[in-house]
Design a protein around this motif. Sequence first.
Motif, short mmCIF file in Angstrom:
data_model
loop_
_atom_site.label_atom_id
_atom_site.label_comp_id
_atom_site.label_asym_id
_atom_site.label_seq_id
_atom_site.Cartn_x
_atom_site.Cartn_y
_atom_site.Cartn_z
N HIS A 1 0.83 -1.21 0.00
CA HIS A 1 0.00 0.00 0.00
C HIS A 1 0.87 1.26 0.00
CE1 HIS A 1 -3.32 -2.60 0.45
NE2 HIS A 1 -3.29 -2.75 1.76
N LYS B 1 2.36 1.88 -3.30
CA LYS B 1 1.35 2.43 -4.22
C LYS B 1 1.14 3.92 -3.95
CE LYS B 1 -3.35 1.69 -5.95
NZ LYS B 1 -4.59 0.89 -5.80
N ILE B 2 1.09 4.28 -2.65
CA ILE B 2 0.93 5.69 -2.28
C ILE B 2 2.12 6.50 -2.79
CG2 ILE B 2 0.93 7.28 -0.30
CD1 ILE B 2 -0.70 5.17 1.22
N ALA C 1 -5.85 4.05 -1.78
CA ALA C 1 -4.63 3.43 -1.27
C ALA C 1 -4.39 3.82 0.19
CB ALA C 1 -3.43 3.82 -2.13
N GLU D 1 -6.80 1.88 2.37
CA GLU D 1 -6.33 0.50 2.51
C GLU D 1 -5.12 0.42 3.43
OE1 GLU D 1 -7.65 -1.11 -1.94
OE2 GLU D 1 -5.58 -0.54 -1.53
N HIS D 2 -4.24 1.41 3.28
CA HIS D 2 -3.06 1.47 4.14
C HIS D 2 -3.44 1.63 5.60
CE1 HIS D 2 -0.28 4.18 6.38
NE2 HIS D 2 0.59 3.27 6.03
#
Length: 409
Positions: free
Chosen positions: A64, A67-68, A197, A200-201
């Motif tokens: 995550h 992705k961030i 993201a 989700e993180h």
Amino acid sequence: MLRFVNQKTSLLLTALLSCGLLIFSPVSQSSDLNQIQKQIKQQESKIEKQKREQAKLQANLKKHESKINTVEGELLETEISLKEIRKQIADADKQLKQLEKQEREQKARLAKQMDIIYRSGINPSLIERMFAQDPTKAERMKIYYQHLNQVRIEMIENLKATQAQIVMQKEAILAQQKKHRNQLTTQKKQQQALQKAQQEHQSTLNELNKNLALDQDKLNALKANEQALRQEIQRAEQTAREQEKREREALAQRQKAEEKRTSKPYQPTAQERQLLNSTSGLGAAKKQYSSPVSGSILHTFGSIQAGEVRWKGMVIGASAGTLVKTIAAGRVILAGYLNGYGYIVIVKHGETDLSLYGFNQAVSVKVGQLVSAGQVIAQVGNTGEISRSALYFGISRKGTPVNPAGWVR
């Protein structure tokens, strides 16, 4: 006689019972031991399962945060692109206004010239009569008329060219506006992806923290993270020393060759001067440097983090995405993800000093890069052991963490 027998029997039963007790006690103890061993195995199995779950959550957390980091980089590029497009549109609009002003002026000059021709009454029939009456005068009028006609033709051509440029400029502006709308759409999608993201993180981080709290493994995790950081710093410092040695040797050879070729003292570049001056550290703690970010202090150096583990730096609260700036010039020796510290940047100052910047959501420098004081190196995030957006900022001298508050104001 019977009484004697009863007494004897009673004594025998007592002895047998005693023997029975001696025989049954080890069986009972063995059963308890087996039960304890079974419970230990169950607990070990449970701990092993929880460790696997933690490892899985850590992997998801890293995914995550990666992705961030990627989306933040894309957003930054999009914002830069949008600024450039807006500038292009503004410049194109300015040019369009200048062209439209030029068109108005050309039309005015053409109208004035046409008015002069009309008021003069010059026309082909008049020229013909002048030819018949006075050839000398007629020739002068003919030249004058041709000059006026040529000027008028040039004005018309210039006007047409200006109008064509206006059309092209308007088309360019429309194309830039379309590109601007497309970039805005892209930016909106990137922001949505970033929000997803981050959610989700946060969900994974909450689950991981819950898991750690239930298992009482947070203390061990913090210790492991500190040990991993120390090892990573040692490795990175060694790599940096080797790189600096190679660069200094290469610079010395380049200087020697250049001076031999030109017979003049070699003038090093700005980057080479920084390399030559890179032996100086942060100096004494005199609050001589600007803070890497502005914000409230959430945790001070030496305060308790968990159990006997204490903060080896300060934690400064700041909004996500806030630009993080290095306090002094140096060389980046670490720029990446590290458990417990998230995306972290470590800058080496001289031979013994390091400055650390952790919990970032994105980094913008690379290992080995020379940076100047106040240069942007990252963006504030909440990666690592933190539940809100903040910056972990620390200073290390000769391998030992020291209170960074003494160096920053």
